[in-house]
Write an enzyme that holds these catalytic residues in place. Structure first.
Site, PDB file in Angstrom:
ATOM      1  CE1 TYR A  91     -17.954  -4.471  24.431  1.00 60.14           C
ATOM      2  CE2 TYR A  91     -16.372  -6.102  23.674  1.00 60.14           C
ATOM      3  CZ  TYR A  91     -17.094  -5.507  24.697  1.00 60.14           C
ATOM      4  OH  TYR A  91     -16.949  -5.952  25.983  1.00 60.14           O
ATOM      5  CE  LYS A 107      14.480 -11.929  16.252  1.00 60.46           C
ATOM      6  NZ  LYS A 107      15.142 -10.901  15.437  1.00 60.46           N
ATOM      7  CG  MET A 164      -9.675  -9.066  26.557  1.00 58.73           C
ATOM      8  SD  MET A 164      -9.784  -8.442  28.236  1.00 58.73           S
ATOM      9  CE  MET A 164      -9.849  -6.686  27.961  1.00 58.73           C
ATOM     10  NE  ARG A 214      17.307  -3.919  13.915  1.00 59.86           N
ATOM     11  CZ  ARG A 214      16.794  -5.139  13.872  1.00 59.86           C
ATOM     12  NH1 ARG A 214      15.462  -5.297  13.928  1.00 59.86           N
ATOM     13  NH2 ARG A 214      17.558  -6.205  13.745  1.00 59.86           N
TER      14      ARG A 214
HETATM   15  C1  LIG Z   1      15.393 -11.511  14.263  1.00 59.88           C
HETATM   16  C2  LIG Z   1      16.749 -11.487  13.679  1.00 59.88           C
HETATM   17  C3  LIG Z   1      17.181 -12.549  12.876  1.00 59.88           C
HETATM   18  C4  LIG Z   1      16.252 -13.643  12.390  1.00 59.88           C
HETATM   19  O1  LIG Z   1      15.462 -13.086  11.360  1.00 59.88           O
HETATM   20  P1  LIG Z   1      14.365 -13.925  10.536  1.00 59.88           P
HETATM   21  O2  LIG Z   1      13.887 -12.958   9.515  1.00 59.88           O
HETATM   22  O3  LIG Z   1      13.304 -14.294  11.509  1.00 59.88           O
HETATM   23  O4  LIG Z   1      15.053 -15.102   9.971  1.00 59.88           O
HETATM   24  C5  LIG Z   1      18.514 -12.554  12.461  1.00 59.88           C
HETATM   25  N1  LIG Z   1      19.353 -11.527  12.795  1.00 59.88           N
HETATM   26  C6  LIG Z   1      18.952 -10.491  13.534  1.00 59.88           C
HETATM   27  C7  LIG Z   1      19.918  -9.410  13.856  1.00 59.88           C
HETATM   28  C8  LIG Z   1      17.640 -10.411  13.986  1.00 59.88           C
HETATM   29  O5  LIG Z   1      17.240  -9.341  14.688  1.00 59.88           O
END
Ligand SMILES: *Cc1c(COP(=O)(O)O)cnc(C)c1O
Length: 380
Positions: free
Chosen positions: A261, A40, A309, A139
């Site tokens: 800055y 992801k 930036m 969640r």
């Molecule tokens: C992001 C995610 C993972 C991977 O988690 P890591 O801590 O990066 O290994 C696995 N399962 C779910 C549901 C996630 O959201």
């Protein structure tokens, strides 16, 4: 010091050989369970296509993304034997696109299950899915109440080809947390009431909690990309990311001179300042202002002044002058200064450092062990 190539202000090098080696290490911890991959957010900023292709050659067949769009982008680059799972499930009304693009939803609620079931009935075919159960993170996934609705309705998943039951750990990087066992027990208790089915629980850190947490499939992300899986222990994984920034110019400042800055840094003696072409627009977080460290050769150079930036300013007074020419490269993330260490100084986690990596970098992919690729590739 290596001469900077190209027009970009910074160079991001991603070691696919290290990713593959990390995959093999995780798989070796898993015994008979399979090892998938969380890719992801563009594989945590490292490039989902290149990373997924490399992992496929290692035998990885289960790829997890968050969004349908991420799956649609990745699908053409992976052979049919690879499954791509969308952890958010379908956006309302987009279920048919999962069939069109051959990706598999993770169903997280009664509503998502109903929509998938109805599509299966319409098309008169079984449709694959993972169902996620909430075991305490609050969640994603079916609540205990929703599971009761499932148990009460014999037709609840009619037409759904259930591939895995899934849950996610909230505290896995903390091996002392009692939450890990609590979630494991909650997951086992729910599974015992539901149709017999394979299961997936562990993320990267979950793999290191031991075999009870492995089930049939793990879903590591962070550890593949070299982040540390267990808080307070040595990291067994190889670093994947090398980020180098270019010096634009250097100057000597008198005692009492402000930098950057709001002039949040003021010299207390004569200092040499180098300006490097990376800033918060590149994901070099502003919280590193007056806290971060960058390496020039073997010497640490503290970041002074606020992150801009497009630039940062370093105190390079202790660095040899011949290393300080325009175009010289400094190490922002390296083996001496890992993403986890940068994160600690920035007050965040390595995940945020990686997923923030900017799009203005010149990107290089290398593969330290490409020559081994043929001999070690296998399928699972
Ligand atoms: C992001 C995610 C993972 C991977 O988690 P890591 O801590 O990066 O290994 C696995 N399962 C779910 C549901 C996630 O959201």
């Amino acid at each position: 010091m290596q001469q900077a190539a190209g027009r970009a202000g910074a160079i991001l090098t991603i070691d696919l050989g290290a990713v593959r080696s990390n995959y093999r290490l995780l798989r070796s911890r898993l015994g008979s369970a399979q090892c998938g991959a969380a890719v992801k957010a563009d594989a945590y900023g490292l490039g989902a296509i290149r990373i997924s292709e490399a992992l496929f050659t290692e035998g990885c067949r289960h790829f997890f993304v968050a969004h349908l769009d991420e799956a649609i982008t990745l699908r053409p680059y992976l052979p049919e034997q690879a499954s791509i799972y969308v952890m958010h499930g379908s956006p309302v009304g987009y279920e048919a696109e999962f069939i069109e693009h051959r990706c598999i939803p993770v169903l997280n609620s009664c509503q998502q299950i109903a929509a998938w079931r109805e599509l299966a009935q319409q098309r008169q075919t079984a449709l694959p899915a993972i169902i996620q159960l909430d075991t305490g993170m609050s969640r994603m996934g079916m609540s205990a109440q929703e599971v009761q609705a499932w148990l009460a309705d014999p037709e609840f998943i009619d037409g759904i080809d259930l591939q895995y039951l899934m849950s996610h750990l909230a505290c896995a990087e903390d091996q002392q947390s009692p939450m890990n066992r609590q979630q494991l027990q909650a997951f086992q208790a729910l599974r015992a009431q539901l149709p017999n089915c394979r299961a997936t629980l562990a993320n990267s850190s979950g793999i290191f909690l031991g075999p009870d947490f492995h089930f049939d499939l793990a879903r590591p992300g962070a550890a593949l990309y070299g982040l540390t899986p267990v808080a307070g222990q040595a990291n067994p994984l190889q670093p994947v990311v090398h980020l180098q920034g270019k010096i634009i110019q250097t100057r000597e400042i008198a005692s009492g001179t402000g930098v950057g800055y709001s002039l949040t840094y003021r010299s207390s003696q004569v200092r040499r300042i180098a300006t490097v072409a990376v800033g918060y627009a590149d994901g070099w977080l502003r919280s590193l202002s007056n806290r971060g460290i960058v390496y020039i050769g073997d010497k640490p150079a503290p970041m002074v002044g606020n992150v801009s930036m497009d630039t940062i300013t370093l105190d390079v007074s202790d660095v040899a002058l011949e290393l300080l020419y325009p175009g010289a490269l400094v190490d922002l993330i390296s083996t001496k200064n890992t993403a986890d260490q940068v994160a600690e100084r920035a007050g965040t986690i390595g995940y945020e450092i990686l997923t923030s990596l900017g799009l203005r970098y010149q990107r290089h992919y290398m593969d330290t062990s490409a020559d081994q690729q043929q001999t070690i590739s296998h399928t699972s």
